[in-house]
Enzyme design. Structure first.
Site, PDB file in Angstrom:
ATOM      1  N   GLY A  48       0.812  -1.027  -0.086  1.00  0.00           N
ATOM      2  CA  GLY A  48       0.040  -0.063  -0.030  1.00  0.00           C
ATOM      3  C   GLY A  48       0.967   1.239  -0.038  1.00  0.00           C
ATOM      4  O   GLY A  48       1.800   1.415   0.862  1.00  0.00           O
ATOM      5  N   ASP A 273       7.253   5.320  -3.557  1.00  0.00           N
ATOM      6  CA  ASP A 273       6.756   5.605  -2.264  1.00  0.00           C
ATOM      7  C   ASP A 273       8.299   5.436  -1.423  1.00  0.00           C
ATOM      8  O   ASP A 273       8.170   6.256  -0.358  1.00  0.00           O
ATOM      9  CB  ASP A 273       6.040   4.231  -1.605  1.00  0.00           C
ATOM     10  CG  ASP A 273       4.903   4.014  -2.333  1.00  0.00           C
ATOM     11  OD1 ASP A 273       4.324   4.999  -3.021  1.00  0.00           O
ATOM     12  OD2 ASP A 273       4.536   2.881  -2.648  1.00  0.00           O
TER      13      ASP A 273
END
Length: 330
Positions: A48, A273
């Site tokens: 995620g 990320d």
């Protein structure tokens, strides 16, 4: 619905560090290259964008908090355990009505990876403003959100705006990663929402294509031009992350550039990320713009050298690893 509020890091939730939220899913990865149905070996982990950033910041020594919804299932249990093991303070709402989402990663060919999402009506899509931990946001230094969450549902979009409003009132910096996902919504639907999100950011991250989408322009603009145009929307810091081509930023009106490190990329999922985690960690440390970009590109380069969504995120001690081939590090 049940809520798990057990502190999971040595510092209290928030603690002047980073707080973030979004959908974290189970990640099933086929270890064999070829058609998915021919794979016989799989690895099950978590993935995620927002939790990747939280883990990345925690591994680099920063304080990180994640909140969100997961199902009352084994995958939800695993997500909580993994985040806690990474010293991320975890405020998880356990949803008894919907399952935790799952994504499947496989390589049809060695050079081409695919991600399939199974997140429709997932627990995370049911997040609402009532789930926002107001005090934890107020106690933080940076709230980090992405353009993925508003695409999940109307209540998820409302939750992003609610969290941003709390942060803005409390004087907490707002970090936004555009993170456009074509599988979640088409460009026409996404553009106005992402532009609105960008206008509310203090720190804004985007790839070149994402910047073009937000700005409503075609290809051709340079990275500096894109970053400059993004700051005109409101952010004081706009960073164009461009993988192997490095990163360009306009910070408080000044231009900055950092080349990427040459590295053998094994798995690029989560590289953006990792970059964000490196940048925001240095932002929490009040480092210079040059220091922020240096750590960001270094963390991103190290992350792609290891398979997995968050498994390869480096720890602070890893930042000294040289980018040269060597049989043994002594």
């Amino acid at each position: 619905m049940t809520i798990s509020l057990e502190p999971t890091s040595p510092t209290p939730s928030g603690g002047g560090g980073l707080i973030t939220f979004g959908e974290t899913m189970g990640l099933l990865t086929a270890l064999d290259v070829g058609p998915l149905e021919m794979s016989r070996q799989f690895r099950y982990g978590i993935g995620g964008a927002e939790s990747n950033v939280a883990i990345g910041v925690a591994r680099l020594g920063g304080s990180a908090t994640w909140f969100g919804r997961v199902g009352t299932d084994a995958t939800g249990d695993m997500i909580e355990r993994r985040l806690r093991a990474e010293q991320v303070t975890t405020l998880a709402v356990r949803d008894e009505s919907s399952p935790t989402g799952v994504m499947i990663k496989h390589h049809r060919f060695a050079h081409a990876g695919h991600l399939d999402y199974h997140r429709h009506h997932s627990a995370a899509s049911r997040i609402s403003p009532d789930d926002v931990p107001d005090d934890a946001i107020r106690q933080s230094a940076i709230l980090h959100v992405t353009g993925i969450t508003p695409a999940l549902s109307a209540t998820a979009a409302d939750t992003v705006l609610a969290a941003i409003n709390i942060a803005r009132t409390a004087g907490v910096l707002i970090s936004v990663d555009i993170n456009y996902r074509r599988k979640l919504w088409d460009p026409e639907a996404a553009a106005p929402t992402l532009r609105n999100l960008a206008s509310r950011a203090d720190i804004l991250f985007a790839g070149p294509d994402e910047a073009q989408l937000v700005l409503g322009i075609g290809a051709g603009a340079t990275a500096v031009e894109l970053a400059t145009a993004l700051t005109a929307l409101g952010p004081k810091e706009a960073i164009i992350k461009n993988g192997a081509h490095g990163a360009t930023a306009v910070i408080d009106g000044q231009r900055h550039r950092r080349d990427a490190y040459a590295v053998h990329a094994i798995d690029t999922v989560g590289a953006g990320d990792a970059f964000v985690a490196g940048y925001l960690t240095e932002r929490l440390n009040n480092s210079s713009p040059e220091g922020r970009l240096e750590t960001a590109v270094r963390v991103g380069a190290l992350a792609v050298a290891v398979p997995g969504d968050c498994e390869g995120l480096p720890r602070l001690s890893d930042l000294s690893v040289p980018f040269i081939s060597d049989d043994v590090l002594r």
